[in-house]
Design a protein around this motif. Structure first.
Motif, PDB file in Angstrom:
ATOM      1  N   ALA A 106       0.816  -1.152   0.070  1.00 41.62           N
ATOM      2  CA  ALA A 106      -0.079   0.214  -0.026  1.00 41.62           C
ATOM      3  C   ALA A 106       1.020   1.460  -0.027  1.00 41.62           C
ATOM      4  N   PRO A 107       0.213   2.111  -0.572  1.00 41.87           N
ATOM      5  CA  PRO A 107       1.058   3.710  -0.442  1.00 41.87           C
ATOM      6  C   PRO A 107       1.539   4.102   0.891  1.00 41.87           C
ATOM      7  N   PRO A 108       2.310   4.696   1.172  1.00 48.50           N
ATOM      8  CA  PRO A 108       2.529   5.249   2.366  1.00 48.50           C
ATOM      9  C   PRO A 108       1.702   6.391   3.206  1.00 48.50           C
ATOM     10  N   ARG A 109       1.532   6.569   4.274  1.00 54.14           N
ATOM     11  CA  ARG A 109       0.477   7.088   4.752  1.00 54.14           C
ATOM     12  C   ARG A 109       0.857   8.587   5.160  1.00 54.14           C
ATOM     13  N   THR A 110      -0.090   9.625   5.122  1.00 50.43           N
ATOM     14  CA  THR A 110       0.592  10.920   5.309  1.00 50.43           C
ATOM     15  C   THR A 110      -0.866  11.990   6.116  1.00 50.43           C
ATOM     16  N   ASN A 111      -0.324  12.464   7.035  1.00 54.53           N
ATOM     17  CA  ASN A 111      -1.407  13.455   7.677  1.00 54.53           C
ATOM     18  C   ASN A 111      -0.946  14.795   7.243  1.00 54.53           C
ATOM     19  N   ARG A 112      -0.553  15.135   6.033  1.00 54.98           N
ATOM     20  CA  ARG A 112      -0.190  16.410   5.642  1.00 54.98           C
ATOM     21  C   ARG A 112      -1.786  16.930   5.124  1.00 54.98           C
ATOM     22  N   ARG A 113      -1.847  18.399   5.217  1.00 56.22           N
ATOM     23  CA  ARG A 113      -3.157  19.093   4.718  1.00 56.22           C
ATOM     24  C   ARG A 113      -2.748  19.995   3.973  1.00 56.22           C
ATOM     25  N   LEU A 114      -3.124  20.122   2.802  1.00 53.90           N
ATOM     26  CA  LEU A 114      -2.823  20.859   1.563  1.00 53.90           C
ATOM     27  C   LEU A 114      -3.891  22.229   1.433  1.00 53.90           C
ATOM     28  N   TYR A 115      -5.162  21.784   2.157  1.00 57.10           N
ATOM     29  CA  TYR A 115      -6.421  22.767   1.893  1.00 57.10           C
ATOM     30  C   TYR A 115      -7.171  22.181   2.900  1.00 57.10           C
ATOM     31  N   LEU A 164     -10.023   2.279  -0.251  1.00 53.84           N
ATOM     32  CA  LEU A 164      -9.983   0.991   0.380  1.00 53.84           C
ATOM     33  C   LEU A 164      -8.833   0.068  -0.487  1.00 53.84           C
ATOM     34  N   ARG A 165      -7.873  -0.406   0.250  1.00 58.34           N
ATOM     35  CA  ARG A 165      -6.969  -1.146  -0.514  1.00 58.34           C
ATOM     36  C   ARG A 165      -7.149  -2.482  -0.008  1.00 58.34           C
ATOM     37  N   PRO A 166      -6.659  -3.683  -0.785  1.00 56.64           N
ATOM     38  CA  PRO A 166      -6.800  -4.974  -0.489  1.00 56.64           C
ATOM     39  C   PRO A 166      -6.137  -5.300   0.793  1.00 56.64           C
ATOM     40  N   GLY A 167      -5.383  -4.742   1.308  1.00 57.27           N
ATOM     41  CA  GLY A 167      -4.620  -5.076   2.702  1.00 57.27           C
ATOM     42  C   GLY A 167      -5.371  -4.499   3.881  1.00 57.27           C
ATOM     43  N   GLY A 168      -6.625  -3.744   3.619  1.00 59.13           N
ATOM     44  CA  GLY A 168      -7.229  -3.110   4.609  1.00 59.13           C
ATOM     45  C   GLY A 168      -7.071  -1.767   4.961  1.00 59.13           C
ATOM     46  N   ASP A 169      -5.838  -1.175   4.181  1.00 54.71           N
ATOM     47  CA  ASP A 169      -5.612   0.217   4.527  1.00 54.71           C
ATOM     48  C   ASP A 169      -6.752   1.182   3.778  1.00 54.71           C
ATOM     49  N   MET A 170      -6.886   2.191   4.580  1.00 61.33           N
ATOM     50  CA  MET A 170      -7.975   2.983   4.025  1.00 61.33           C
ATOM     51  C   MET A 170      -7.477   4.553   4.063  1.00 61.33           C
ATOM     52  N   VAL A 171      -7.825   5.283   3.051  1.00 59.02           N
ATOM     53  CA  VAL A 171      -7.202   7.033   3.031  1.00 59.02           C
ATOM     54  C   VAL A 171      -8.461   7.292   2.708  1.00 59.02           C
ATOM     55  N   THR A 172      -8.703   8.693   3.205  1.00 55.76           N
ATOM     56  CA  THR A 172      -9.835   9.624   3.052  1.00 55.76           C
ATOM     57  C   THR A 172      -9.096  10.891   2.480  1.00 55.76           C
ATOM     58  N   ASP A 173      -9.922  11.673   1.815  1.00 50.98           N
ATOM     59  CA  ASP A 173      -9.501  13.172   1.359  1.00 50.98           C
ATOM     60  C   ASP A 173     -10.921  13.896   1.135  1.00 50.98           C
ATOM     61  N   ASP A 303      -3.312  11.011  -4.307  1.00 54.51           N
ATOM     62  CA  ASP A 303      -3.860  11.041  -5.512  1.00 54.51           C
ATOM     63  C   ASP A 303      -5.132  10.122  -5.397  1.00 54.51           C
ATOM     64  N   ASP A 304      -5.640   9.701  -6.485  1.00 56.95           N
ATOM     65  CA  ASP A 304      -6.876   8.846  -6.657  1.00 56.95           C
ATOM     66  C   ASP A 304      -6.485   7.209  -6.487  1.00 56.95           C
ATOM     67  N   GLU A 305      -5.196   7.027  -5.967  1.00 55.34           N
ATOM     68  CA  GLU A 305      -5.008   5.658  -5.523  1.00 55.34           C
ATOM     69  C   GLU A 305      -4.427   5.645  -4.208  1.00 55.34           C
ATOM     70  N   GLY A 306      -4.401   6.755  -3.660  1.00 58.16           N
ATOM     71  CA  GLY A 306      -3.982   6.735  -2.227  1.00 58.16           C
ATOM     72  C   GLY A 306      -2.399   7.239  -1.782  1.00 58.16           C
ATOM     73  N   THR A 307      -1.788   7.347  -3.140  1.00 63.23           N
ATOM     74  CA  THR A 307      -0.410   7.712  -3.054  1.00 63.23           C
ATOM     75  C   THR A 307      -0.315   9.204  -2.613  1.00 63.23           C
ATOM     76  N   PRO A 337       5.956   5.289  -7.651  1.00 62.66           N
ATOM     77  CA  PRO A 337       4.856   6.052  -8.097  1.00 62.66           C
ATOM     78  C   PRO A 337       5.144   7.596  -7.368  1.00 62.66           C
ATOM     79  N   THR A 338       4.879   8.432  -8.153  1.00 62.74           N
ATOM     80  CA  THR A 338       4.969   9.935  -7.977  1.00 62.74           C
ATOM     81  C   THR A 338       3.601  10.644  -7.464  1.00 62.74           C
ATOM     82  N   GLY A 339       2.736   9.848  -7.275  1.00 66.32           N
ATOM     83  CA  GLY A 339       1.287  10.405  -6.618  1.00 66.32           C
ATOM     84  C   GLY A 339       0.726  11.282  -7.776  1.00 66.32           C
ATOM     85  N   ASN A 340       0.935  10.839  -9.321  1.00 61.49           N
ATOM     86  CA  ASN A 340       0.086  11.289 -10.034  1.00 61.49           C
ATOM     87  C   ASN A 340      -0.991  10.598 -10.668  1.00 61.49           C
ATOM     88  N   GLY A 341      -1.388   9.625  -9.960  1.00 60.70           N
ATOM     89  CA  GLY A 341      -2.655   8.614 -10.399  1.00 60.70           C
ATOM     90  C   GLY A 341      -3.862   9.162 -10.227  1.00 60.70           C
TER      91      GLY A 341
END
Length: 473
Positions: A106-115, A164-173, A303-307, A337-341
């Protein structure tokens, strides 16, 4: 304030059931995800002294994807239910076949807020928004008696996604977006010309409806319209061109940016395919795609894959050093990946897309760059354009441009088009200014039938030997 939070796993479908179906779809796959989305948008259009359009749209749904090698299976639905997810999983599973893949981490997690995550649709009432548009119309007409038509559009949207990713990781934005667009038509001695202005970003609606902001935008639209009233037919021929800072970076976006997206290079259909490590632009040219700039139209926290979005250097001092990547193309090319998905909505699979594509500032004084133009065009504003990704050939129309001779800016010109190809234009950059600026927040980008918001930016540039199409004899 915010409307009720989008939480489909609390109100629509059991998260354990959704994960079970996603795992079944991606068993033996390389990658996959369940992308859920809710989007609300409102657009008010004021034209010729009255409210002409007022629309509100709300949509929600999911897309489920399974990826194996170069093949993707994708199914989507507006019905967020276990039954619909199960059927989508069965469909997407067909792309995996007998399996044999190893699921990517799964992509790395982030708690950064850009908006922020406040809902811009709830900031002001309908009557207040209409009153702002009416004030804009009156202000423009009071400023200049030559004004014969004013068009103003106010738009606000909120997109909420859960991945939601197959390993159970969940990302929201939660992604807000606002924009004010203006068009003014002036008439003098039977001649009519148009000027446009506006902007916005991932910011509160109040920032674009603030009186100081919209008054400045009206003045800019009027200035452009007045300039065009004085414009002469553009010359034609091969000549040097100076591009102004900011929005003219749309030429860089189209003529170069698309050619640096990972899928085109993996498939070797880009003019830049196979050129990593080679000189593809003049010395001093550095181009980045940066999705991490706070509040910008093209920025995304993930991005729209969670990266998490990133700042990807594409060209450094003229050398091609990287491409923009989603997860699938990055894996197939053996890079990160560069976060461009990105994707337009839940109804579309992700693909490599730009965010904010920018040429960094150089070391030369912008005034000196213009003074060094012996015979050419100074292009400040651009309209539509066409680009062939396979060779980078482009045609762009100028909405504001001036004739320059012996370093002196002369009359504005009308009907100028810039014709060339991205790789050649990049090699023919002669001077790069210190005045890098971002566009005002008006960009949209189309690719494979999908549209996403983007940003551009650049400093003042002088490019040698572009073909200028015009109507002057």
């Amino acid at each position: 304030m915010r409307s009720g939070r989008f939480d489909p796993f609390n109100t629509r479908v059991d998260p354990d059931a959704a994960l079970r179906h996603l795992k079944a779809a991606t068993d033996g796959a390389d990658d996959g995800e369940l992308f859920l989305e809710r989007r609300r948008s409102e657009v008010l259009g004021f034209d010729d002294g009255r409210l002409r359009t007022a629309s509100f749209d709300a949509a929600e749904g999911f897309g489920l994807r399974a990826v194996r090698g170069e093949t993707s299976g994708y199914a989507h639905s507006t019905d967020i239910s276990e039954t619909a997810i199960r059927r989508a999983a069965e469909t997407a599973r067909l792309a995996v076949g007998a399996g044999g893949g190893t699921l990517d981490a799964a992509p790395p997690r982030t708690n950064r807020r850009l908006y922020g995550d406040d809902d811009p649709l709830d900031e002001a009432g309908f009557a207040a928004k209409v009153a702002t548009l009416r004030d804009i119309d009156a202000f423009a007409r009071d400023l200049d008696p030559r004004v014969v038509q004013v068009s103003a559009t106010l738009a606000a949207a909120l997109q909420e996604v859960v991945i939601l990713r197959p390993g159970g990781d969940m990302v929201t934005d939660t992604r807000p977006m606002t924009r004010l667009s203006l068009s003014v038509i002036v008439e003098e001695n039977g001649r009519r010309e148009t000027g446009t202005s506006g902007g916005g970003g991932r910011q509160p609606l109040g920032l674009v409806t603030d009186q100081s902001h919209w008054q400045s935008a009206v003045r800019e639209a009027l200035r452009i319209a007045a300039v065009n009233l004085e414009a002469e037919p553009a010359p034609a021929g091969v000549m040097d061109v100076v591009l102004g800072p900011g929005w003219p970076g749309i030429l860089l976006h189209e003529a170069v940016g698309h050619g640096l997206e990972g899928d085109f290079n993996r498939k070797k259909s880009s003019a830049f395919a196979g050129l990593l490590g080679q000189q593809v632009a003049a010395r001093g040219v550095t181009v980045v795609d940066d999705g991490t700039i706070p509040n910008r139209r093209g920025s995304i926290t993930v991005d729209d894959e969670g990266t998490p979005s990133g700042r990807t250097v594409l060209i450094e001092d003229g050398v091609l050093v990287g491409y923009m990547q989603d997860r699938q193309n990055a894996r197939l090319m053996g890079v990160a990946p560069t976060g461009n998905g990105r994707r337009e909505s839940f109804a579309h699979p992700p693909m490599p897309r730009m965010t904010n594509t920018i040429m960094l500032a150089g070391s030369e004084d912008p005034a000196a760059i213009l003074a060094g133009l012996d015979d050419g065009i100074y292009a400040v504003g651009f309209g539509g354009g066409q680009v062939d990704i396979t060779n980078g050939k482009f045609v762009f129309s100028c909405t504001e441009a001036y004739r320059v001779k012996n370093g002196r800016v002369g009359a504005p010109v009308k009907g100028a088009t810039l014709i060339g190809d991205g790789p050649t234009a990049m090699r023919h950059i002669q001077a790069i200014g210190t005045d890098m600026a971002l566009d005002p927040g008006i960009g949209n980008c189309g690719k494979a039938g999908q549209w996403v918001p983007v940003g551009v930016g650049q400093p003042t540039l002088r490019i040698g030997r572009l073909t200028v199409g015009g109507s002057a004899a």
